[in-house]
Design an enzyme around this catalytic site. Sequence first.
Site, PDB file in Angstrom:
ATOM      1  N   ASP A 158     -10.501  -4.716  -4.190  1.00  0.00           N
ATOM      2  CA  ASP A 158      -9.830  -3.639  -3.246  1.00  0.00           C
ATOM      3  C   ASP A 158     -10.497  -2.310  -3.334  1.00  0.00           C
ATOM      4  O   ASP A 158     -10.588  -1.675  -4.228  1.00  0.00           O
ATOM      5  CB  ASP A 158      -8.341  -3.335  -3.753  1.00  0.00           C
ATOM      6  CG  ASP A 158      -7.499  -2.628  -2.634  1.00  0.00           C
ATOM      7  OD1 ASP A 158      -8.234  -1.808  -2.113  1.00  0.00           O
ATOM      8  OD2 ASP A 158      -6.342  -2.958  -2.770  1.00  0.00           O
ATOM      9  N   HIS A 194      -8.154  -5.245   0.437  1.00  0.00           N
ATOM     10  CA  HIS A 194      -6.963  -4.319   0.364  1.00  0.00           C
ATOM     11  C   HIS A 194      -6.455  -5.158   1.563  1.00  0.00           C
ATOM     12  O   HIS A 194      -4.986  -5.010   1.793  1.00  0.00           O
ATOM     13  CB  HIS A 194      -7.263  -2.993   0.924  1.00  0.00           C
ATOM     14  CG  HIS A 194      -5.989  -2.175   0.480  1.00  0.00           C
ATOM     15  ND1 HIS A 194      -5.397  -1.992  -0.343  1.00  0.00           N
ATOM     16  CD2 HIS A 194      -5.275  -1.396   1.779  1.00  0.00           C
ATOM     17  CE1 HIS A 194      -4.279  -1.159  -0.219  1.00  0.00           C
ATOM     18  NE2 HIS A 194      -4.353  -0.665   0.902  1.00  0.00           N
ATOM     19  N   SER A 245       0.890  -1.365  -0.001  1.00  0.00           N
ATOM     20  CA  SER A 245      -0.083  -0.109   0.136  1.00  0.00           C
ATOM     21  C   SER A 245       0.886   1.292   0.118  1.00  0.00           C
ATOM     22  O   SER A 245       1.625   1.523  -1.102  1.00  0.00           O
ATOM     23  CB  SER A 245      -0.764  -0.292   1.135  1.00  0.00           C
ATOM     24  OG  SER A 245      -2.004   1.028   1.186  1.00  0.00           O
TER      25      SER A 245
END
Length: 275
Positions: A224, A253, A161
Amino acid sequence: MQHYSGKNPDKFKMSEAMAVSAKLLAGLLILYLFVTVAGHFYSLAKLFPRPPVKYALTDDYVQLTASDGVKLIARYWPNPSAKYTMLYLHGNYEDLGSIGEYIPQFVTAGYAVFAIDYRNYGFSGGRPNESNTYDDVRLAYDYMRDQLHIPADHLVVFGYSLGSGPAVELLLHRPAAGLVLQGAYVSAYRIMTRVSLFPGDKFVNIAKVPRLTLPVYVIHGTADATVPFWHGEALYAAITARKAKLFVEGGGHTRLAEYTGSLYWEKLKEFTDSL
């Protein structure tokens, strides 16, 4: 009888319309500049929200000192049998305590792991921004090489991320065996806008990944909701080096390894075994 006033009403109306248009454009420009400046500071708050501290400082943690004197906290999870040590760069609402809940899975899977808390995360000092995050991640990398004596060809960078931005930047300047990008983004602003609307975008991965020369493994969930799946697709398409992917149907995610199950670890091992 005709009268001549010396004025052209059509030209007057045109001039008046142009004046109104100029004022409107000036107002829009001012609004655009305001939104751009506000967006810069808003983006920093969104990129680097300070999470609750989830660990206590013990002998498991080490302190690194940045070039500007800021103290940063890191942790090493050793694995004597591991061929590869991962530099794990975590997401934007995690710290060393929260990732400590799942990093042992990487150790069980056969890796050693080193991780750092960004500025203002956990017990790290300072305030984070794009530039000093790059510097601090290079510091962590250099610590792994110089103090832990990990050869570059035994080091894998894992950017999750937020961590994908500094991971990509790091590997434009430092050697490693491979790069893993999970839940990565095209750029920070385009998570919200999809298209480029404002200057000053941060962590522009899409412009950098074509310059990478080491193998890259892209992991992304198709469901996601934080960093939409198209980011992973676009990054994978832009990579010109040797690459592999795991696009997890229905995956989100977070907790992607848990959602994917054994396939996650099998594919990760397949990638690292190929390095």
